[in-house]
Design an enzyme around this catalytic site. Sequence first.
Site, mmCIF file in Angstrom:
data_model
loop_
_atom_site.group_PDB
_atom_site.id
_atom_site.type_symbol
_atom_site.label_atom_id
_atom_site.label_comp_id
_atom_site.label_asym_id
_atom_site.label_seq_id
_atom_site.Cartn_x
_atom_site.Cartn_y
_atom_site.Cartn_z
ATOM 1 N N HIS A 11 -2.953 3.067 -4.613
ATOM 2 C CA HIS A 11 -2.310 2.669 -3.297
ATOM 3 C C HIS A 11 -0.880 2.158 -3.606
ATOM 4 C CE1 HIS A 11 -5.874 2.656 -0.409
ATOM 5 N NE2 HIS A 11 -6.615 2.233 -1.679
ATOM 6 N N GLU B 66 -10.219 2.143 -4.981
ATOM 7 C CA GLU B 66 -9.824 3.581 -4.647
ATOM 8 C C GLU B 66 -8.595 4.122 -5.636
ATOM 9 O OE1 GLU B 66 -11.120 3.900 0.060
ATOM 10 O OE2 GLU B 66 -9.163 3.002 -0.283
ATOM 11 N N ASP C 180 0.715 -1.117 -0.020
ATOM 12 C CA ASP C 180 -0.076 -0.071 -0.135
ATOM 13 C C ASP C 180 0.640 1.292 0.031
ATOM 14 O OD1 ASP C 180 -2.318 1.810 0.403
ATOM 15 O OD2 ASP C 180 -3.276 -0.177 1.052
HETATM 16 C C1 ACM Z 1 -11.166 -0.832 0.514
HETATM 17 O O1 ACM Z 1 -11.661 -0.697 1.885
HETATM 18 N N1 ACM Z 1 -10.503 0.155 0.139
HETATM 19 C C2 ACM Z 1 -11.077 -1.875 0.063
#
Ligand code: ACM
Length: 644
Positions: free
Chosen positions: A279, A356, A205
């Site tokens: 991410h 995201e 991440d």
């Molecule tokens: C997530 O909670 N962004 C998968």
Amino acid sequence: MKKIILLLLVGLPVWVMCQTGNLSIIPQPVQVKMGEGSFELNPAASITISGVDAESRKVADMLAAELGRATGYSLTVRTGGMMPRNTGNILLSLNKSTDASIGNEGYTLKVTDATVIITANKPAGLFYGSQTFLQMLPKDIESNTKIENVSWKVPVLDILDYPRFGWRGMMFDVSRHFFTKEEVKRFIDDMVKYKYNLLHFHLTDDEGWRIEIKSYPNLTKVGAWNVKKVGTFGNFTPPTEDEPRDYGGFYTQEDLKELVQYAKDRFVDILPEVDVPGHSLATITSYPELSCTPGAEKYKVRSGEKIMNWSAGGFSALYDNTLCPANEKVYTFLDKVFTELAQIFPFPYIHMGGDECAKNFWEKNPQVLELMKKEKLKDVHEVQSYFVKRVEKIVNAKGRKLIGWDEILEGGLAPNAAVMSWRGMKGGIEAAKQGHEVVMTPTTFCYIDFMQADRAIEPPVYSTLRLSKSYAFEPVPDGVDPKLIKGGQANLWTEQIYNTRHLQYMVWPRGMATAEVLWSPKTTRNWTDFTRRVENHFTRFDAAGKKYAPSMFDPIIKARKADNGSIVVEAENELEGLDTYYSFDNSFPDQYYQKLNGPLTVPTDAAALRVINYRNGKAVGRMITIPIVDLKKRAGILKMDAED
Ligand code: ACM
């Protein structure tokens, strides 16, 4: 709450409730028939396995070790042959011909006053039968040291048990905060007590890359490290150049192979996740050429400072934390990473994240615009879809199936991909309707990083998930083919989790609720009985020295604005039989104070509401202090701050 309780009670077969007495098995077995009397573990007893296979032997060795710690008994493990005739022995027996009713993970457990016999089709069933047996022993069995003067008894009974779902997962984010290999093993140890069989390992991440990749050494030389910050993650002061970047860590490939084997010995698969194309700040910091945004070479692995611009709506980033979908080097990179990953993790799926992904930099990027023209992609969602489809080809070429968060549906799903539905159930429903496999893990029921009790006393997170809501999860929505719903999982994101004590607090008991949802038949679900069993398990956690959240004992405090402008508060409880006592005079309420058992107007000059829950004259809840300004925010009289 009452409605939920009623709903859960309706389908419950009466015999389960009345016959299991004080048994406290979680998840609730499919069928329990109580007998008379009890079995007592004998220090001279043995555990016999009927076969000679290594997996059954491991199950027996693990059971002997679990039983040995607190009892001090050294139970002999015997391979093959008959169980000795003296009483107190345990037999783990693999069926010679398959019992179709219990499948690959089910078992039967027969306790008489003389013996314990666990039978199963596969060693996994013997393992789950052993977990059930351990849960029936006195709580002191959980102690890490020898306990004297306990009679290690289990009631005489017959159990038939098997899981509802094959995918019973727990996601563990080791990127936001790094947890050591030994800590991950303890996490697995706790999972298997509740019959979870899948560890979804969120390994990369913005805050850290955690896997040694031999062809890209900077990922762990650079990408695994940030600046240690303490407080409320997300709004930390940006690190200065001279602050040491020595916080974090990574697993070597040998560490990961060891974890895979450790998990496998306990019938747990590990699903690795490399979260792309969003991410990815740790990746870009390690290899800036994987970004298509000029200046990326100045980027740093995130240390919890602000990175997203939530006020812009959707996912908009302040820094471009995405891999460039228009850069061939990215696909070469992913090919090499997934090659190495597939050599470590034998699980049939690889998780590509996909969630995201901020696309605000893509919208302006000449390389991405050029790609759109060339590939006839009409918007940035189709760009992400192009990316996902290319990733799927790479993953499939390694002999693995692709799974990703539900954003991978946007712009068109890759042909064979499975979807993990987190933004509610709708992504999962849509994917199943398109014929794809689905794992359900909606925030509303499965996000165990959320707060579990009143925001005034919980470590702050942006949302709340109470235990009763975890327990009310139903993974199979109406109108979809249930065969496509592989199961579900609880997700533990660790932005706000800095240590294993707090990790335990966040996982338990909500992890018990999800375990029961995923293992037990829908018809045996019963909130009142579940919470009775949870309380019993709390005593086991105490014996083991493990932390848990006692939040189910705390009241839910709601506030609203009355027509005359004053604030009215009300208390609700998740459990029956709790009394909520309160004060507005800054003193600590106890059971001699007034009860908050109806709508109550807050006195004009009060500074804080204090509440505490009692049961039968004993404090079971925590003292909760809610400043009146906070009540005003709850009532919509004042605006919530960004930190709220
Ligand atoms: C997530 O909670 N962004 C998968």
